[in-house]
Write an enzyme that holds these catalytic residues in place. Structure first.
Site, short mmCIF file in Angstrom:
data_model
loop_
_atom_site.label_atom_id
_atom_site.label_comp_id
_atom_site.label_asym_id
_atom_site.label_seq_id
_atom_site.Cartn_x
_atom_site.Cartn_y
_atom_site.Cartn_z
N ALA A 10 7.58 14.17 -33.35
CA ALA A 10 6.17 13.25 -34.03
C ALA A 10 6.08 13.38 -35.79
O ALA A 10 5.36 12.89 -36.19
CB ALA A 10 5.10 13.69 -33.49
N SER A 138 19.08 3.61 -28.12
CA SER A 138 19.41 2.94 -29.24
C SER A 138 20.56 1.98 -28.99
O SER A 138 21.21 1.89 -28.10
CB SER A 138 20.16 4.25 -30.29
OG SER A 138 21.02 3.65 -31.21
N TYR A 151 27.79 10.36 -30.68
CA TYR A 151 26.25 9.84 -30.87
C TYR A 151 26.07 8.77 -29.89
O TYR A 151 24.97 8.69 -28.96
CB TYR A 151 25.89 9.55 -32.20
CG TYR A 151 24.57 8.70 -32.35
CD1 TYR A 151 23.46 9.76 -32.17
CD2 TYR A 151 24.66 7.39 -32.56
CE1 TYR A 151 22.08 8.99 -32.13
CE2 TYR A 151 22.98 6.83 -32.44
CZ TYR A 151 22.08 7.59 -32.44
OH TYR A 151 20.55 6.94 -32.44
#
Length: 250
Positions: A10, A138, A151
């Site tokens: 956050a 993603s 990734y």
């Protein structure tokens, strides 16, 4: 009664923007991250709008995750919304030249960290028969590209986990939303390129990239959809982006 949302990662980027969007929507916040000073700053900035508490831990450490969530007072234990946002990309290059430490950083955060937090939060949702989990994936989880194989693999795992969670949890009244952003201008590229700001800036040159607030708007839409509606999967690209590595620059 106001809903409670727990947001990992956050302190910056999409996580911070989502906290701001939720505060505007009147959703109480459990802000989680590793950087205590940034958590304090965000808490001060948003505390006039909603109730806020914060937890400092690294999602990669399962013991720290459990300890932190167990420390929540009873008034904060009924978590309605979980935003699995914490994650990272480390390094950019062909697999045979990668630093295995970068692999660990990505898999431990993007995959195992997401699992640790979800495992700690979901039993309460199941017991109450309601909840909403939002996993930040993603475009890289849908389209593998050169020099980013690990990734991409970590985000492909998030895609699979989102689907698996939905299969496991829908029967318990829990919605699961997968959000797959394209090129978002945050600290992402600075981390990937290990602080090389000039190289990171080039990623976003010549076009108008997404902003963290764009993704936060989509997340807010998903969690505020009518009870009979589940936003299962959202792919969000910049207008100039046609695919993971296809960007039309000026």
């Amino acid at each position: 009664m106001s809903r409670i949302a727990l947001i990992t990662g956050a302190t910056s980027g999409i996580g911070k923007a989502t906290a701001e969007a939720f505060a505007q929507a009147g959703i109480d916040l459990i802000l989680c991250g590793r950087r205590q000073e940034r958590l304090k700053e965000l808490t001060v900035a948003l505390s006039s709008q909603v109730r806020i508490t914060s937890l400092v831990f690294d999602v990669q450490n399962q013991e720290a995750v459990v300890k932190a969530l167990d420390s929540l007072p009873s008034a904060w234990q009924e978590i309605d919304i979980l935003i699995n946002n914490a994650g990272n990309a480390h390094g950019f290059g062909p697999l045979h030249e990668n630093d295995p430490a970068d692999w660990d950083a990505m898999l431990d955060s993007n995959v195992k960290g997401l699992l640790y937090v979800t495992r700690a939060v979901t039993p309460g949702m199941v017991a109450r028969g309601r909840g909403h989990i939002v996993n930040i994936s993603s475009i890289a989880g849908k389209q593998t590209y050169a020099n980013g194989s690990v990734y991409c693999a970590s985000k492909a795992a998030v895609e699979a986990l989102s689907e698996g969670m939905r299969l496991d949890l829908t029967q318990h009244g829990i919605k699961v939303t997968n959000v797959a952003p394209g090129a978002v201008e945050t600290e992402f590229s600075n981390v990937r390129f290990k602080g090389d700001e000039a190289r990171a800036a080039k990623v976003y040159e010549g076009f108008d990239p997404l902003r963290a607030e764009d993704i936060a708007d989509a997340i807010r839409y998903a969690v505020n959809a009518p009870a009979h509606v589940t936003i299962a999967d959202l792919t969000i690209l910049a207008a100039a982006q046609a695919a993971a590595t296809t960007v039309y620059r000026k």
